[in-house]
Scaffold this motif. Structure first.
Motif, PDB file in Angstrom:
ATOM      1  N   THR A 171       0.840  -1.209   0.000  1.00  0.00           N
ATOM      2  CA  THR A 171       0.000   0.000   0.000  1.00  0.00           C
ATOM      3  C   THR A 171       0.867   1.248   0.000  1.00  0.00           C
ATOM      4  O   THR A 171       0.642   2.183  -0.790  1.00  0.00           O
ATOM      5  CB  THR A 171      -0.931   0.007   1.222  1.00  0.00           C
ATOM      6  N   PHE A 230       2.685   1.719  -3.489  1.00  0.00           N
ATOM      7  CA  PHE A 230       1.866   2.254  -4.575  1.00  0.00           C
ATOM      8  C   PHE A 230       1.516   3.724  -4.343  1.00  0.00           C
ATOM      9  O   PHE A 230       1.466   4.516  -5.296  1.00  0.00           O
ATOM     10  CB  PHE A 230       0.616   1.397  -4.777  1.00  0.00           C
ATOM     11  N   LYS A 231       1.293   4.102  -3.107  1.00  0.00           N
ATOM     12  CA  LYS A 231       1.054   5.520  -2.830  1.00  0.00           C
ATOM     13  C   LYS A 231       2.289   6.351  -3.177  1.00  0.00           C
ATOM     14  O   LYS A 231       2.172   7.449  -3.741  1.00  0.00           O
ATOM     15  CB  LYS A 231       0.695   5.700  -1.359  1.00  0.00           C
ATOM     16  N   SER A 237      -2.996   4.026  -4.013  1.00  0.00           N
ATOM     17  CA  SER A 237      -2.962   2.570  -3.862  1.00  0.00           C
ATOM     18  C   SER A 237      -4.374   2.008  -3.944  1.00  0.00           C
ATOM     19  O   SER A 237      -5.244   2.355  -3.127  1.00  0.00           O
ATOM     20  CB  SER A 237      -2.344   2.152  -2.534  1.00  0.00           C
ATOM     21  N   ILE A 281      -5.544  -4.045  -1.887  1.00  0.00           N
ATOM     22  CA  ILE A 281      -4.503  -5.074  -2.036  1.00  0.00           C
ATOM     23  C   ILE A 281      -5.082  -6.429  -1.643  1.00  0.00           C
ATOM     24  O   ILE A 281      -5.706  -6.565  -0.584  1.00  0.00           O
ATOM     25  CB  ILE A 281      -3.275  -4.769  -1.155  1.00  0.00           C
TER      26      ILE A 281
END
Length: 547
Positions: free
Chosen positions: A83, A86-87, A93, A96
């Motif tokens: 998370t 991806f941020k 994000s 997941i």
């Protein structure tokens, strides 16, 4: 619903990063990270470049993605770390979802096969605290029949053999496989004590695993690739190991043959037992060991096996596909079968021409690359063939390929020595028209991904010497006009000119470099090797005869 599946991770032992994008169960894009970083296997890296490509191919942003799916379900805090990743990398994000590593392998093979039911066997090195599994798959359900322990690993077994023979584990196993055909299994008795069949499983001698014996030292998931993973017991059984660079003698070649043979014995034993346990004789293979095409040939020949399917990405790049497929299946979407591997980047003719002009290359524009290429091939020229979308998986399948005439007995040595810069014993594979493969090879079935070897018919061996391995087999690619019309037509035109419906096909790269992705990488390979001709889309480059 948009779902991105990813492979690899954040630790040294993670490798073969890839990303795939599915929309409502339909595959839109897939690529391996090494093609973007230019570092083979992209070790310890999450697939940022491959993810970015998938988003671009679909014309979406990360905000449009519903799920990121990955293996490594057993890793502590991995969901939180993804998370955050991806941020940081993409500004957002999605949700997941984590799955078991080997379930992802199994899903990539079973769903890709299009079979309604199958016995699924995963032979791997390690992932999520085990080394593989056997399952009965039907519809969207996977009923696990057994699981192989982390240290009871066929990937570890073959990695030990690879290291013993002086090669790099998790990289050079295919060299050992190729070498094995030159030897005799004189050490089969010794290997029978190392690796033994055991019901629906097998038993690897734990006393050979240095990480088990020295557990107080090797506390992480993997020893590093630069460290020895086998104990002295292996040398006690087989004699002194081969030092890197040491000449190959017959003893080492026979050890390779013996180790390979024992793998085949154990794998076919497990397959028989798995079919008996599941009641289904159609088999799907997955896991890195399923790249062993000699083993796959023996499994295909096993009388209890019906159909055999091996995906184009049985190794860890394939868990990205499996994870995304699992999420789409859970959401009720129908998963399309995988009948080709052309899911990577494609470059327009204008882009290719701009690249050529920027470097000042001399080239000609050809109206029909296939017809023009046939003239080069029959003149015994080696050709780089760069067309369409890049292949997903380790095998060049006619879009990022080096191709040549299989009738020339000296062509194998020529490509090995002056283009690929690799060992002389390494074989090359034929791309053959699907409707003509039975004329040249025995016991064939549709094999579009170049992951199974077949015996070459005795009557035609002297017609195609460049693609016949020393053991009389060839690892074929069945070429279909529907999935690759240009490459199929090229082979068809070559057949008219030569009476042989196949070409030598190997990946467009130099040894120890990833298969090329972009036009610039293709040009680098062309100018840094002995390739005679390069076709980039409709543009032809030649080192002779063009001013």
């Amino acid at each position: 619903m948009y779902v991105i599946g990813i492979s690899s991770g954040i630790k040294h032992g993670h490798h073969d990063g890839a990303a795939v994008l599915l929309r409502d169960g339909e595959l839109i894009a897939a690529a391996e990270e090494e093609r973007f970083t230019l570092a083979k296997h992209a070790r310890g890296e999450l697939p940022r470049g491959a993810i970015s490509f998938c988003l671009k191919q679909a014309g979406i942003t990360m905000q449009d993605v519903d799920w990121i799916c990955s293996p490594l379900k057993t890793y502590a805090n991995y969901r939180e770390r993804l998370t955050d990743y991806f941020k940081y990398q993409f500004g957002h994000s999605p949700k997941i979802e984590l799955y078991d590593h080997h379930l992802c392998h199994a899903a990539s093979s079973f769903f890709g096969s299009g079979l309604p039911e199958a016995t699924v066997i995963c032979f791997d090195f390690s992932g999520d605290s085990s080394s593989g599994m056997v399952a009965h798959a039907k519809g969207n359900e996977f009923r696990e029949l057994t699981r192989f322990g982390r240290h009871n690993s066929l990937g570890l077994y073959y990695g030990m053999l690879t290291q013993y023979l002086g090669y790099q584990m998790t990289n050079d196993e295919y060299k050992v496989m190729g070498l094995s055909s030159y030897g005799r299994p004189r050490y089969l008795e010794q290997f029978g004590t190392i690796l033994r069949p055991d019901g629906i499983s097998y038993e690897l001698d734990r006393a050979l695993d240095k990480r088990v014996r020295d557990a107080e030292i090797y506390t992480s998931d993997f020893s590093t690739r630069q460290e020895r993973i086998f104990t002295e017991k292996l040398e006690d059984l087989l004699g002194p190991r081969r030092q890197r660079g040491q000449a190959l003698d017959q003893r080492f070649t026979d050890i390779a043959a013996s180790g390979q043979k024992q793998l085949e014995i154990v794998a076919t034993h497990v397959t028989r037992a798995a079919i008996a346990a599941s009641g289904c004789n159609d088999v799907c293979l997955a896991g890195g060991v399923a790249l062993n095409c000699k083993m796959n040939m023996e499994i295909a020949a096993e009388p209890s096996v019906g159909k055999l399917y091996v995906p184009p990405v049985p190794h860890d790049a394939g868990v990205a596909l499996g994870a995304a497929m699992l999420k789409c299946a859970d959401a009720g979407h129908k998963i399309a079968s995988l009948d080709h591997a052309y899911w990577g980047p494609e470059y327009s003719n204008d882009f290719i021409r701009d690249t050529l002009d920027k470097i000042g290359a001399r080239y000609e524009v050809v109206e029909d690359p296939a017809t023009r290429c046939v003239s080069d091939l029959v003149e015994q020229k080696t050709v780089g063939w760069f067309q369409g979308r890049m292949e997903y998986g380790p095998r060049a399948l006619g879009n990022r390929s080096i191709i040549a005439d299989p009738r020339s007995a000296g062509m194998k040595d020529r490509i090995n020595v002056s283009i690929k810069y690799r060992e002389e014993f390494r074989p090359f594979c034929p791309s053959v028209l699907i409707e003509r493969q039975d004329d040249y090879f025995e016991d064939t079935f549709d094999a579009p991904f170049m992951v199974v070897t077949f015996p070459v018919k005795e009557a035609v061996k002297d017609k195609i010497p460049a693609v016949v391995h020393v053991d009389g087999t060839a690892r074929i690619q069945s070429v279909h006009p529907k999935t690759n019309p240009l490459y199929s037509r090229l082979i068809g035109e070559f057949a008219k000119a030569s009476s042989v419906p196949m070409l030598i096909n190997t990946s467009l790269n130099i040894n120890e470099q990833p298969m090329v992705n972009s036009p610039l990488e293709a040009l680098h390979t062309y100018f840094c090797s002995g390739l005679d001709v390069l076709f980039l889309g409709p543009y032809r480059l030649s080192k002779i005869g063009l001013t």
